[in-house]
Write a protein that holds these residues in place. Structure first.
Motif, PDB file in Angstrom:
ATOM      1  N   MET A 181       0.690  -1.518   0.189  1.00 36.41           N
ATOM      2  CA  MET A 181      -0.184  -0.384   0.172  1.00 36.41           C
ATOM      3  C   MET A 181       0.870   0.941   0.116  1.00 36.41           C
ATOM      4  SD  MET A 181      -3.038  -0.915   0.207  1.00 36.41           S
ATOM      5  CE  MET A 181      -3.863   0.644   0.261  1.00 36.41           C
ATOM      6  N   ALA A 182       2.004   1.099   0.920  1.00 34.17           N
ATOM      7  CA  ALA A 182       2.765   2.569   0.673  1.00 34.17           C
ATOM      8  C   ALA A 182       3.191   2.462  -0.859  1.00 34.17           C
ATOM      9  CB  ALA A 182       3.853   2.388   2.010  1.00 34.17           C
ATOM     10  N   GLY A 183       3.534   1.684  -0.871  1.00 29.99           N
ATOM     11  CA  GLY A 183       4.113   1.349  -2.398  1.00 29.99           C
ATOM     12  C   GLY A 183       3.451   2.046  -3.368  1.00 29.99           C
ATOM     13  N   PHE A 184       1.915   2.138  -3.125  1.00 30.02           N
ATOM     14  CA  PHE A 184       0.940   2.299  -4.076  1.00 30.02           C
ATOM     15  C   PHE A 184       0.906   3.550  -3.918  1.00 30.02           C
ATOM     16  CE2 PHE A 184      -1.027  -1.810  -4.596  1.00 30.02           C
ATOM     17  CZ  PHE A 184      -0.897  -2.139  -6.311  1.00 30.02           C
ATOM     18  N   ARG A 185       1.121   4.292  -2.612  1.00 32.72           N
ATOM     19  CA  ARG A 185       0.823   5.559  -2.389  1.00 32.72           C
ATOM     20  C   ARG A 185       2.352   6.804  -3.046  1.00 32.72           C
ATOM     21  NH1 ARG A 185      -0.637   3.387   2.316  1.00 32.72           N
ATOM     22  NH2 ARG A 185       1.086   4.031   3.636  1.00 32.72           N
ATOM     23  N   GLU A 186       3.132   6.060  -2.761  1.00 30.85           N
ATOM     24  CA  GLU A 186       4.464   6.388  -3.249  1.00 30.85           C
ATOM     25  C   GLU A 186       4.135   6.734  -4.609  1.00 30.85           C
ATOM     26  OE1 GLU A 186       8.124   7.047  -5.266  1.00 30.85           O
ATOM     27  OE2 GLU A 186       7.242   5.238  -4.685  1.00 30.85           O
ATOM     28  N   GLY A 187       3.984   5.354  -5.400  1.00 27.40           N
ATOM     29  CA  GLY A 187       4.198   5.593  -6.383  1.00 27.40           C
ATOM     30  C   GLY A 187       2.567   6.475  -7.209  1.00 27.40           C
ATOM     31  N   LEU A 188       1.470   7.297  -7.012  1.00 33.82           N
ATOM     32  CA  LEU A 188       0.829   8.105  -7.273  1.00 33.82           C
ATOM     33  C   LEU A 188       1.078   9.039  -6.827  1.00 33.82           C
ATOM     34  CD1 LEU A 188      -2.273   6.573  -5.457  1.00 33.82           C
ATOM     35  CD2 LEU A 188      -2.035   6.994  -8.236  1.00 33.82           C
ATOM     36  N   GLU A 189       2.349   9.866  -5.333  1.00 35.65           N
ATOM     37  CA  GLU A 189       2.579  11.128  -5.609  1.00 35.65           C
ATOM     38  C   GLU A 189       3.535  11.212  -6.267  1.00 35.65           C
ATOM     39  OE1 GLU A 189       4.177  10.511  -1.541  1.00 35.65           O
ATOM     40  OE2 GLU A 189       2.274  10.353  -0.083  1.00 35.65           O
ATOM     41  N   ARG A 190       4.336  10.595  -6.831  1.00 37.46           N
ATOM     42  CA  ARG A 190       5.146  10.775  -8.574  1.00 37.46           C
ATOM     43  C   ARG A 190       5.100  10.914  -9.543  1.00 37.46           C
ATOM     44  NH1 ARG A 190       9.320   7.022  -9.808  1.00 37.46           N
ATOM     45  NH2 ARG A 190       8.208   5.822  -8.173  1.00 37.46           N
ATOM     46  N   LEU A 191       4.089  10.513  -9.432  1.00 38.55           N
ATOM     47  CA  LEU A 191       3.295  10.372 -11.024  1.00 38.55           C
ATOM     48  C   LEU A 191       2.670  11.633 -10.850  1.00 38.55           C
ATOM     49  CD1 LEU A 191       1.720   8.202 -13.961  1.00 38.55           C
ATOM     50  CD2 LEU A 191      -0.063   8.497 -11.895  1.00 38.55           C
ATOM     51  N   ASN A 192       1.653  12.249  -9.668  1.00 39.30           N
ATOM     52  CA  ASN A 192       1.070  13.476  -9.996  1.00 39.30           C
ATOM     53  C   ASN A 192       2.367  14.984 -10.386  1.00 39.30           C
ATOM     54  OD1 ASN A 192      -1.795  13.753  -9.210  1.00 39.30           O
ATOM     55  ND2 ASN A 192      -1.090  11.953  -8.336  1.00 39.30           N
ATOM     56  N   THR A 193       3.514  14.614  -9.259  1.00 36.76           N
ATOM     57  CA  THR A 193       4.527  15.426  -9.481  1.00 36.76           C
ATOM     58  C   THR A 193       4.967  15.727 -10.571  1.00 36.76           C
ATOM     59  OG1 THR A 193       4.967  15.210  -7.057  1.00 36.76           O
ATOM     60  CG2 THR A 193       6.608  16.121  -8.819  1.00 36.76           C
ATOM     61  N   LEU A 194       5.384  14.814 -11.273  1.00 36.03           N
ATOM     62  CA  LEU A 194       5.571  14.248 -12.339  1.00 36.03           C
ATOM     63  C   LEU A 194       4.930  14.788 -13.781  1.00 36.03           C
ATOM     64  CD1 LEU A 194       7.261  10.841 -12.842  1.00 36.03           C
ATOM     65  CD2 LEU A 194       8.324  13.081 -12.832  1.00 36.03           C
ATOM     66  N   ALA A 195       3.943  14.693 -13.083  1.00 30.81           N
ATOM     67  CA  ALA A 195       2.635  15.192 -14.663  1.00 30.81           C
ATOM     68  C   ALA A 195       2.294  16.529 -14.675  1.00 30.81           C
ATOM     69  CB  ALA A 195       1.051  14.651 -14.178  1.00 30.81           C
ATOM     70  N   GLY A 196       3.150  17.539 -13.511  1.00 27.75           N
ATOM     71  CA  GLY A 196       2.458  19.117 -13.261  1.00 27.75           C
ATOM     72  C   GLY A 196       0.971  19.534 -13.569  1.00 27.75           C
ATOM     73  N   ASP A 197       1.141  20.027 -14.641  1.00 25.96           N
ATOM     74  CA  ASP A 197       0.194  20.641 -15.398  1.00 25.96           C
ATOM     75  C   ASP A 197      -0.822  19.263 -16.081  1.00 25.96           C
ATOM     76  OD1 ASP A 197       0.336  22.750 -13.711  1.00 25.96           O
ATOM     77  OD2 ASP A 197       1.607  24.021 -15.361  1.00 25.96           O
ATOM     78  N   GLN A 198      -0.079  18.627 -17.215  1.00 30.01           N
ATOM     79  CA  GLN A 198      -0.980  17.158 -17.921  1.00 30.01           C
ATOM     80  C   GLN A 198      -1.817  17.101 -16.671  1.00 30.01           C
ATOM     81  OE1 GLN A 198       2.537  15.286 -19.940  1.00 30.01           O
ATOM     82  NE2 GLN A 198       3.198  16.465 -18.802  1.00 30.01           N
TER      83      GLN A 198
END
Length: 279
Positions: A181-198
Motif C-alpha cells: 500500500m505504501a508503494g502505491f501511495r508513493e507511486g501516485l505521489e510521484r505520478l502527480n508530481t511528474l504530471a505537473g500541469d498535464q
C-alpha cells in the motif's frame, strides 16, 4: 470502483477447458474484467515462474470472448517490444470490435532478458522501443476508417520515473503491479508530481489475492495479502486513493497452483460476496 481478475494462462493445470472454466467463473461471480499475461518464448527465465503451456494473450482472449458475454477482457501486461506495433494495433482493434468493445490493453516493457534474446529484440532498448511502439499504435488507432479501434483503454505499467512519464504521455491509466500500500501511495505521489500541469491518468492497480487465516503484518505486506477483512480494507483504501479499477491476482508464484483453481475460485467468491455487501 470496478474489480477484475488476472487469470493464469500458463502452467501445468492450464488447458482450454480450464481457461473456459476460469472465464465463466469470473463472469459468473460478477467481476468486471478478466485479464491474462504475455510471454512468447518460454525461455528458462520465464519458465521458472510461468511454465508451459503458455497461451498467447490475443488468441486466448479472442476465444474467451466467445464463451463470455459481459466481462471485459484485457492484458496484464502485453510486452510491447515483442511484436510490430502495427500488428498489435490491428490485433487489438479487431479483438475489441469482435468482442463488442470489451478490450482493455495493459502494456509494459518486459523483464525476461533471455526471452528478448530469443526474439532478437535488444533488451537494453526495451523502454525506448515501448514508447516508440505505443506512439505508433496510438497513431494507427487514429485511422478510424482502417483500424476502427474505438476507445480502447490503454493501461501502462511501470514504477520508474520513465514508466510514469510514459503513462502520463500515452496511457489512459497507470497500471502498477503487486506493490505494498505504501508503494502505491508513493507511486501516485510521484505520478502527480511528474504530471505537473498535464492530465493525470487513471489509477488501475493489480494486487495480489492471498487470503490467510491470520492477519499478515509488517511493512512488507503486499496489498491483497492477509485475512478477508485486510483485503477488503485494502480495496476500500485503494478506492479512497482514486482507483478506477483494481485487478486481483490469485497466482502466488507456484505453478502447481494452476492444478487446483478451485482454491482461487473460493477466495474470489468470498471477495465478491463481501465486497458486494460493503458497496
Amino acid at each position: 470502483m470496478k474489480i477484475g481478475v488476472n487469470v493464469p494462462n500458463f502452467g501445468p493445470g492450464t488447458d482450454p477447458g480450464a481457461l473456459r472454466s476460469w472465464a465463466q467463473t469470473v463472469e459468473g461471480l460478477g467481476y468486471d474484467l478478466l485479464m491474462v499475461s504475455d510471454h512468447v518464448a518460454i525461455t528458462p527465465d520465464v519458465a521458472a515462474q510461468y511454465p508451459a503451456p503458455f497461451y498467447e494473450p490475443f488468441t486466448t482472449l479472442s476465444w474467451l470472448a466467445g464463451v463470455t458475454s459481459r466481462v471485459r477482457l484485457g492484458t496484464t501486461v502485453l510486452v510491447v517490444p515483442y511484436r510490430h506495433p502495427l500488428l498489435v494495433a490491428r490485433m487489438a482493434a479487431n479483438l475489441d470490435q469482435l468482442s463488442g468493445g470489451r478490450l482493455v490493453l495493459g502494456a509494459g516493457i518486459g523483464w525476461a532478458k533471455q526471452e528478448f534474446d530469443a526474439l532478437g529484440v535488444p533488451f537494453e532498448k526495451r523502454g525506448k522501443l515501448t514508447t516508440e511502439y505505443l506512439r505508433a499504435i496510438r497513431a494507427a488507432w487514429a485511422e478510424h476508417d482502417d483500424y476502427r479501434a474505438g476507445p480502447i483503454p490503454l493501461w501502462l505499467g511501470g514504477h520508474s520515473d520513465a514508466g510514469l512519464r510514459r503513462a502520463i504521455e500515452l496511457g489512459d491509466a497507470w497500471h502498477p503491479l503487486r506493490l505494498t500500500m505504501a508503494g502505491f501511495r508513493e507511486g501516485l505521489e510521484r505520478l502527480n508530481t511528474l504530471a505537473g500541469d498535464q492530465p493525470v491518468p487513471a489509477f488501475a492497480p493489480r494486487i495480489l489475492l492471498r487470503l490467510t487465516g491470520t492477519p499478515v503484518t509488517g511493512p512488507e505486506r503486499r496489498a491483497g495479502e492477509g485475512t478477508l477483512d485486510q483485503v477488503l480494507d485494502d480495496l476500500t483504501r485503494l478506492r479512497a486513493m482514486g482507483a478506477d479499477t483494481v485487478v486481483l491476482d490469485p497466482f502466488d508464484a507456484d505453478p502447481a497452483e494452476t492444478l487446483h483453481p478451485e482454491v482461487a475460485w473460493r477466495d474470489l467468491a468470498a471477495i465478491a460476496a463481501s465486497w458486494k455487501e460493503k458497496r
